[in-house]
Each structure stands twice: as C-alpha cells, then as structure tokens.
Design an enzyme around this catalytic site. Structure first.
Site, mmCIF file in Angstrom:
data_model
loop_
_atom_site.group_PDB
_atom_site.id
_atom_site.type_symbol
_atom_site.label_atom_id
_atom_site.label_comp_id
_atom_site.label_asym_id
_atom_site.label_seq_id
_atom_site.Cartn_x
_atom_site.Cartn_y
_atom_site.Cartn_z
ATOM 1 N N THR A 35 -10.204 19.086 -9.387
ATOM 2 C CA THR A 35 -9.720 18.176 -8.344
ATOM 3 C C THR A 35 -8.336 18.637 -7.887
ATOM 4 O OG1 THR A 35 -10.909 16.227 -9.047
ATOM 5 C CG2 THR A 35 -8.713 15.836 -8.229
ATOM 6 N N ARG B 284 -21.081 7.197 -7.577
ATOM 7 C CA ARG B 284 -20.024 7.029 -8.585
ATOM 8 C C ARG B 284 -18.646 7.220 -7.930
ATOM 9 N NH1 ARG B 284 -15.789 10.739 -10.304
ATOM 10 N NH2 ARG B 284 -15.272 10.276 -12.445
ATOM 11 N N VAL B 285 -17.738 6.318 -8.213
ATOM 12 C CA VAL B 285 -16.371 6.456 -7.703
ATOM 13 C C VAL B 285 -15.439 6.629 -8.894
ATOM 14 C CG1 VAL B 285 -14.510 5.359 -6.401
ATOM 15 C CG2 VAL B 285 -16.877 5.045 -5.671
ATOM 16 N N GLY B 286 -14.632 7.669 -8.848
ATOM 17 C CA GLY B 286 -13.682 7.928 -9.933
ATOM 18 C C GLY B 286 -12.318 7.325 -9.633
ATOM 19 N N ASP B 287 -11.325 7.846 -10.303
ATOM 20 C CA ASP B 287 -9.954 7.341 -10.167
ATOM 21 C C ASP B 287 -9.298 7.753 -8.848
ATOM 22 O OD1 ASP B 287 -10.165 10.027 -11.317
ATOM 23 O OD2 ASP B 287 -7.977 10.010 -11.143
ATOM 24 N N THR C 153 -5.101 13.712 -12.740
ATOM 25 C CA THR C 153 -6.380 14.423 -12.719
ATOM 26 C C THR C 153 -6.992 14.365 -14.111
ATOM 27 O OG1 THR C 153 -7.411 16.607 -12.508
ATOM 28 C CG2 THR C 153 -5.064 16.603 -12.934
ATOM 29 N N GLY C 154 -8.303 14.306 -14.163
ATOM 30 C CA GLY C 154 -8.999 14.214 -15.450
ATOM 31 C C GLY C 154 -10.234 13.364 -15.280
ATOM 32 N N GLY D 8 -12.230 10.550 -14.483
ATOM 33 C CA GLY D 8 -11.880 9.374 -13.699
ATOM 34 C C GLY D 8 -12.046 8.054 -14.427
HETATM 35 N N1 ASP Z 1 -10.352 12.599 -11.517
HETATM 36 C C1 ASP Z 1 -11.471 13.229 -10.890
HETATM 37 C C2 ASP Z 1 -12.662 12.311 -10.958
HETATM 38 O O1 ASP Z 1 -12.915 11.751 -12.016
HETATM 39 C C3 ASP Z 1 -11.823 14.534 -11.498
HETATM 40 C C4 ASP Z 1 -10.674 15.458 -11.787
HETATM 41 O O2 ASP Z 1 -9.533 15.085 -11.738
HETATM 42 O O3 ASP Z 1 -10.908 16.616 -12.079
HETATM 43 O O4 ASP Z 1 -13.372 12.181 -9.992
#
Ligand code: ASP
Length: 275
Positions: A162, A189-192, A211-212, A214
C-alpha cells in the site's frame, strides 16, 4: 516543505528508489500540503510495483477494488471499493471538494465517471500470477470450508505494498493513502486505509499514515493514536509506541510529520523516502 512517503510495510528497501522518484516528481509545482500528498500518491499509484492504482491486488472473486483518502485542514475525502479508475486518490480529492466525506463501491465508480474519469484496467501481469496462485489454493473448497481456508491464509498476510504520504508546507499538514487491499481479500472488504483515524489522520499539529493489516489497524485506530501521542512525545517515540502496540506476527508501519520533525517506525522492511 517536509515530505515522507512509503511503499507499504513488507516492501523491500530496494524500492526506496521507486518511492524517491515518485516523491521528486509528485511535489513539482505543488503549493500546499494537500497538493503535495496527492501529487506523490498519484505517482505511487501509477508505478505498477505498488499495490495501489495500477498494480493493485486482485481480490478473491477476480475483481480489483481500491481504497484511498486525503485529509487536510480538518476536511476529509475518502473512497472505498472503487473500480476501474487510474487514480483513486484523485477521486478521494473530488469527494473532499464535495459536501460528503466518503463514497463507496459502484456509486463511487459512477461518481468518477460522471466527473469524466475514464475507465482504466489496473491489473498487471504480476498481480494476475498472484491471483492464479491464490485461486489454485482455494479451488477445491466451497461454503464454510472455503471461508475457513481463507481465514488460514489471511492470518498469514504480511503487509501489502500500500502507499501513503504525509507532508508539511508552511505549517499546514496533509495525509494521503491509497491501496488495493491485502491478498486473500474478499470483494467488498474495507480496510483501514479509507477510514479516518485508522489509515490516516491530519490535524493542526501533524499528519500520520499507517500501513499493515487493515483489520488490526482498525481495531487500534492507529493513525489517530499516533497523532495523539506525538502531541506529548518526541515524534520518533510516538511512531515506535504505536508499532509496539502490535504483536510481533502482525506487520505494521507508521509515517508521521509534526512541528517536531519527520519520522517512521515499522516492524518489517518498509520502502520510504523523505525530503
Ligand atoms: N492497510 C492496507 C489494507 O489493509 C494494506 C497495507 O497497508 O499494506 O488494506
């Protein structure tokens, strides 16, 4: 002007060079912090090595849905599960300029089309290969068994390339983020990343992007947590405190800028570049 961008937790430091090029190009002729973060994230979306815009990951059903957000001057624009546009961050900016904070799914895609954004296929060969591998692993299963297998794979997901950027220009702060989500990601799906306080936050005293995985970031609302911490602590310590709130097996990266400086922290490699 101070700028820090990242190419996702889990991305190798050799990709610092890609991030550097996008930052150098993205800041040209930009006059405020919002323009800077959008300029940089747009360039990151256009570089197919990153999981944002062109090069976004393919979801379990074969579709590509992207999330992006911008925050500046107390205002927010966010988009989730948008499809077939080249630069989700530009649509987030259109929403920023609208009376709304977030648009989602097919309605966000229609919104972009109404504004004249052309259809764009973000799928790259590399992502198609990854998708085929993912499909092979799940092919034999269906129903609740499939969900169980997805969960097993999802537990091993380790970052996703990301992209994000924070900037300070003339004492004002902005944040922008963009993603194609993680691998083994369900449609819808919705992440952070498009959620304020989770994937991004910008206020009068600084800006933060995370980042990580979500789901883990949402549970901890890590962007706002980092912002609150950096009001009380050294900025590097604030970023590290956020990372320490995650168990070892969960990948997490944070970038931040404040009147105290510019800093990042992570528990995996995370490509990045700052000026
Ligand atoms: N945070 C992003 C998500 O979960 C993925 C990422 O940061 O690599 O969609």
């Amino acid at each position: 002007m101070r700028v820090l961008a990242h190419g996702g937790v889990g991305s190798p430091r050799e990709m610092d060079e890609n991030v550097k090029k996008t930052v150098e190009k993205g800041i040209v002729d930009k006059s405020n912090a919002l323009e800077v973060v959008i300029g940089v994230v747009k360039e990151l979306e256009d570089d197919p090595v990153f999981n944002a815009g062109t090069g976004s990951r393919i979801r379990l059903d074969g579709s590509v849905q992207m999330d992006a957000a911008v925050m500046f001057s107390g205002e927010i624009g966010a988009v989730s599960a948008i499809e077939k546009v080249r630069n989700p961050v530009k649509i987030a900016k259109e929403i920023y300029d609208s009376p709304f904070v977030m648009l989602t799914g097919v309605d966000s895609t229609n919104f972009a089309r109404d504004l004249g954004y052309k259809e764009h296929d973000p799928v790259t060969e590399k992502r198609m290969e990854e998708f085929k591998e993912m499909k092979e692993k799940l092919e034999e299963t269906g129903g609740s068994e499939r969900l169980k297998r997805i969960r097993e794979f999802y537990d091993q997901v380790d970052g996703g390339d990301t992209v994000g950027c924070v900037a300070e220009v003339d004492g004002e702060y902005a944040a922008a983020v963009s993603t194609g989500g993680t691998s083994y990601c369900m449609r819808g799906r919705v992440g952070d990343s498009p959620l304020v306080g989770c994937g991004f936050y910008a206020g009068k005293r600084g800006a933060v992007v995370t980042t990580g995985k979500g789901e883990e970031i949402i549970k901890r609302m890590s962007a706002k947590r980092c912002y609150d911490l950096l009001l009380e602590h050294d900025i590097k310590d604030a970023c590290e405190m956020v990372v320490e709130e995650y168990p070892e097996e969960i990948s997490i990266g944070v970038i931040a800028v404040s009147d105290d400086g510019i800093a990042s922290a992570d528990n995996r490699d995370m490509s990045q570049y700052k000026i």
